[in-house]
Design an enzyme around this catalytic site. Structure first.
Site, PDB file in Angstrom:
ATOM      1  N   VAL A   1      45.718  42.243  38.594  1.00 54.70           N
ATOM      2  CA  VAL A   1      46.610  41.275  39.234  1.00 54.70           C
ATOM      3  C   VAL A   1      46.108  39.856  38.967  1.00 54.70           C
ATOM      4  CG1 VAL A   1      47.580  40.494  41.435  1.00 54.70           C
ATOM      5  CG2 VAL A   1      47.287  42.942  40.994  1.00 54.70           C
TER       6      VAL A   1
ATOM      7  N   CYS B   1      34.274  44.485  47.840  1.00 51.04           N
ATOM      8  CA  CYS B   1      34.253  44.034  46.444  1.00 51.04           C
ATOM      9  C   CYS B   1      32.847  43.917  45.872  1.00 51.04           C
ATOM     10  CB  CYS B   1      34.998  42.718  46.300  1.00 51.04           C
ATOM     11  SG  CYS B   1      34.308  41.369  47.288  1.00 51.04           S
TER      12      CYS B   1
ATOM     13  N   ASN C   1      42.071  42.388  42.548  1.00 52.52           N
ATOM     14  CA  ASN C   1      41.547  43.038  41.344  1.00 52.52           C
ATOM     15  C   ASN C   1      41.885  42.251  40.086  1.00 52.52           C
ATOM     16  OD1 ASN C   1      44.165  44.074  40.153  1.00 52.52           O
ATOM     17  ND2 ASN C   1      44.238  45.162  42.095  1.00 52.52           N
TER      18      ASN C   1
ATOM     19  N   GLU D   1      38.813  35.560  42.864  1.00 52.76           N
ATOM     20  CA  GLU D   1      37.714  36.361  43.414  1.00 52.76           C
ATOM     21  C   GLU D   1      38.071  37.815  43.171  1.00 52.76           C
ATOM     22  OE1 GLU D   1      34.968  35.210  44.372  1.00 52.76           O
ATOM     23  OE2 GLU D   1      35.488  33.094  44.478  1.00 52.76           O
TER      24      GLU D   1
END
Length: 489
Positions: free
Chosen positions: A192, A244, A189, A210
């Site tokens: 982080v 995602c 995410n 990513e």
């Protein structure tokens, strides 16, 4: 020395032996990795079943099948990818050897995610191995069983010194990030991601992030709504919405909202039966913390389909929310779960405006039979990837770069893009100690005449065949002699 420091030191020492640079060594490691997925498929599937309730077939379809394809492509194309890449030259460099030489970066840190623990951890590793790097692999601790299997199996199949596995939670990851790497590849995410980037900045370490975001899905009235909703339902509820690039929410005209709800409902029943909780193809929320986070998103929205849940089983039924407002809780962050909000828009322009008010998403979906609608959506928005009339499948195309933009990430991978992302593309020019007359135009004293000749030689790009190059070299030799004789002697 901590285990994290030991792992990094071991990888660095192994890289410095130079053995990872050999194409034969890289291919051997890739073939060994390929063998792992053939020989240990049942062990991999059992662990993922315990972590995410994925079926054996689902594990192969969404985790290992793509990895086998990536490995096969890398083995087939590695010699081509790693070869020097000739580039166009100008007249000044026509007689020189000018090329790009892909080189290993060094030691790469790969921090994987829990939602597709093998796919998103091993794909970057394939790129790292192909590019000749060493890599420290950090699987997500949230998938407890899979992390243990990865820790046990990888050293049995690939060079355990070049590619050590480090397990653990936040403190272990923080310790890894205090070490110096040549590249960091993180999947997760954006919160982080920012911490990863901050840690990398201390050593000027480049990063590939990513991340994710709220991937919008616009449904135009001019399309086959039944097929559109079937594909959307598949994209949304696969892996219980923990993808995602899952469609995060739907934008559509209010006049088709009821039809969309009904068609999604039919698809849910077709895929997961009347009782998804007992369906082997329907997953579970990874843990109770995420379960509670997702359930809290339902507070101020109207449930049109589903809504059933069981905290003890980390089960949330495939759910559709109707008449959702932009300020609703479910619209404030990436859902990462099986909730599908529907928001009404009156036009394509309104949909584009709504999308552009938010952060740039990792994926953007548009369903329409009108090419003009698709073109306008593509031309007036920005996202990591764009897919028309389907969901998720662009991830499987290894000839496409996969990555985010803005808040959804930076850098890209898959296929050759993984190799290039984890290589240093070194620019090389090899010149001979000849034809000094041509070079005289760049030496002081500088004059307008020299500038004129420099302009001619530098600004003319050439793309000639072998015969043309030889002929031009002969002409240039004559020109150089004339220039030298007339202006510099």
């Amino acid at each position: 020395m901590s285990k994290e420091q030991q792992a990094v030191a071991c990888a660095r020492k192994a890289f410095e032996t130079g053995r990872s640079k050999s194409l034969e060594h890289r291919i051997r490691q890739l073939k060994n990795l390929q063998r792992l997925f053939i020989e240990k498929q049942s062990v991999i599937s059992d662990a993922i079943k315990k972590d995410l309730n994925k079926s054996v077939v689902g594990t192969q379809l969404y985790e290992t099948l793509g990895l086998e394809g990536e490995i096969g492509l890398a083995i087939k194309k590695l010699k081509e990818w790693a070869a020097p890449r000739p580039v166009e030259k100008n007249l000044m460099t026509i007689s020189d050897t000018v090329y790009i030489k892909p080189e290993p970066l060094g030691v790469v840190l790969i921090i994987g995610a829990w939602n597709y623990p093998w796919a998103v951890t091993i794909q970057p590793l394939i790129g790292a191995i192909a590019a000749g790097n060493a890599a420290v692999v950090k699987p997500s601790e949230v998938c407890v069983h899979t992390a243990k299997v990865m820790e046990d199996l990888l050293p049995l199949y690939i060079d355990k010194e070049l590619y050590p596995v480090v397990t653990g939670g936040v403190s272990e990851t923080q310790e890894l990030l205090r070490q110096r790497f040549d590249h960091i590849f993180y999947t997760g995410n954006s919160v982080v991601g920012k911490l990863i980037m901050e840690a990398a900045a201390k050593h000027l370490t480049p990063v590939t992030l990513e991340l994710g975001g709220k991937s919008p899905c616009y449904i135009d009235r001019n399309c086959d709504i039944t097929i559109a909703c079937r594909r959307i339902a598949w994209g949304k509820y696969t892996n219980c919405g923990q993808t995602c690039i899952a469609p995060d929410y739907i934008l559509c005209d209010s006049s088709i909202q009821d039809q969309v709800i009904e068609e999604v409902k039919k698809a849910i029943k077709e895929f997961y039966t009347d009782n998804p909780q007992t369906c082997p193809d329907y997953g579970r929320i990874i843990n109770q913390r995420h379960f509670k986070r997702i359930i809290n998103m339902l507070e101020d929205s109207t449930i049109a389909v589903g809504g059933d849940n069981d905290e003890s089983d980390c089960y949330i039924a495939p759910t559709v929310l109707r008449d959702v407002k932009p300020e609703a809780k479910v619209m404030q962050e990436e859902i990462f779960g099986p909730l599908l909000p529907i928001l009404s828009v009156s036009s394509l322009d309104e949909a584009i405006k709504f999308i552009n008010k938010g952060e740039k998403p990792l994926a953007l979906y548009v369903f329409s039979s009108d090419k003009e609608v698709i073109t306008r959506m593509a031309d007036n928005t920005s996202s990591g990837g764009l897919l028309a009339n389907d969901c998720l499948v662009h991830f499987s195309v290894n000839s496409l770069p996969f990555g985010g933009v803005g808040n959804s990430g930076m850098g890209c991978y898959h296929g050759k893009y993984s190799f290039d992302q984890l290589s240093h593309l070194r620019g090389c020019l090899i010149k001979q100690l000849k034809m000094e007359g041509v070079n005289s135009m760049r030496y002081p004293p500088h004059t307008p005449k020299k500038l004129g000749w420099a302009r001619f030689f530098i600004l003319q790009n050439v793309d000639l065949g072998w015969v043309g190059r030889m002929a031009l070299l002969a002409i240039l030799a004559v020109v150089a002699a004339v220039v030298l004789q007339k202006y510099f002697l």
